[in-house]
Design a protein around this motif. Structure first.
Motif: not given
Length: 396
Positions: A341-353
């Motif tokens: 609940g600390l983050f509104q959103e966690v944005i990542i990429t798919n460099t790692i599945p």
């Protein structure tokens, strides 16, 4: 006179009509008929990817069947080949789809004792070969697989071999912090070079100095344009934004990110580390009260650094906290920390599945397939992307 050419996810750029550029334009136009046009990042519902509902009988543009006259087979007019390892086959498929190519046929298996066997099932003699294999966990298995793939291509008389490494494992072991330590990043660079690679294409290395460990050319691209384009769609008022570096070592990265994000102000979390994968937040440099804080880092491993930083930002009055990173290593207990609940959103990429069991509601996964695919084309065509604005590829 110059003309304007537009490629997917990249702005209009001038192309001068020399004979070389005219041929280049023709290649771009041919490729555009078969690219995957991924308009939006993956959407997540209850922590799992979801697809938009479509009217009956209608498909999105990138799923529509192309007209026969627009299909261009590149098997006979190019010597470019793309092969995928077993570390991230979905990303490899997306790259091939963007480029309008099919993945090369390769047989990879493991014997009962754990040894790896690789056999190319098509000729690569005289070809420009690209091997897509991040050295993500299990790092040693995937690294050894990449080395054997490179050796197989070298012994099959490939003209050029490029190791496409979306995530470069051992990148954090890039210097000696204490006596009698190894510099594993240099060792891995030597292994890749000696195996027979002619070039490396990497995405968001932990530190730029890692490029100097290779004795072969390194094309270093950044995932920032993908994340910035997504954040631009959030339409947050620029006056409410503040970019936060989770540690002093990431200040340069956060400063560059802030400059491209409407020249947002910068804040720094002062972190004192007492051991490997153990972090302690001490204080905050900068003002985040009433702001939307965007924390920027190159990777999230156990999420100790970024979660403690987010807790500090909330204590200092931040209204919302977003976490943006390129590489989602997600070692335990990262998922529990990120979904607390600390983050509104966690944005990542798919460099790692990301395993399906690791999805959580706040997670958003963006694809770097178009970025890597366009870079491969430019490397193959001996082009440069150094004169574009913030969505530049970041290659020399």
């Amino acid at each position: 006179m110059g003309s304007l050419v537009q490629t997917s996810n990249f702005p209009l750029i001038p192309r001068f009509r020399t004979s070389h550029r005219i041929l280049e334009e023709a290649r771009v136009q041919c490729r555009s008929g078969v690219r995957c046009r991924l308009v939006e990042p993956l959407k997540f519902e209850n922590g799992k990817p979801s697809t938009p509902a479509l009217p009956a009988g209608k498909d999105p543009s990138f799923l529509a069947r192309p007209q026969l006259g627009n299909i261009v087979s590149r098997k006979n007019d190019t010597r470019l080949r793309i092969f995928s390892g077993t570390a991230n086959p979905s990303l490899s498929q997306e790259i091939a789809c963007y480029m309008g190519l099919e993945l090369g046929k390769i047989n990879i298996k493991r014997f009962a004792d754990g040894e790896i066997y690789v056999q190319l099932q098509e000729s690569v003699r005289g070809c420009d070969v690209y091997l897509v294999q991040p050295t993500c966990p299990p790092a040693n298995e995937n690294l050894m697989e990449l080395l054997i793939m490179i050796d197989a291509c070298r012994r099959a008389s490939a003209k050029n071999i490029t190791a496409v490494i979306p995530y470069f494992g051992y990148a954090r072991a890039d210097r000696k912090t204490q006596g009698r330590e190894s510099i594993a990043a240099k060792l891995v660079a030597n292994l890749i070079t000696e195996a027979g690679a002619n070039r490396v294409l990497a995405c968001d290395l932990h530190s730029g100095q890692s490029m100097g460990y290779f004795d072969i050319p390194v094309d270093h691209v950044y995932g920032q344009p993908v994340v910035l384009d997504y954040l631009a769609s959030k339409r947050v008022c620029s006056d409410d934004l503040v970019v936060v570096s989770p540690d002093v070592g990431g200040v340069a990265r956060a400063r560059a990110f802030a400059k491209k994000l409407s020249d947002a102000p910068l804040a720094i979390v002062d972190k004192r580390r007492h051991g490997h994968n153990v972090a302690e937040v001490m204080n905050l440099i900068g003002d985040v009260k009433g702001k939307v804080a965007v924390m920027v880092d190159d990777m999230i491993d156990t999420a100790g650094t970024i979660s403690k930083g987010a807790a500090l930002l909330h204590q200092e009055g931040a209204r919302e906290v977003y976490a943006c990173t390129t590489h989602a290593v997600f070692s335990p207990p990262a998922i529990e920390r990120l979904s607390s609940g600390l983050f509104q959103e966690v944005i990542i990429t798919n460099t790692i599945p990301v395993l399906e069991k690791n999805y959580f509601p706040q997670l958003t996964v963006l694809s770097v397939a178009n970025l890597l695919g366009e870079t491969i084309w430019r490397v193959h065509d001996d082009c440069s992307g150094g004169f574009e604005p913030y969505s530049s590829l970041g290659i020399d």
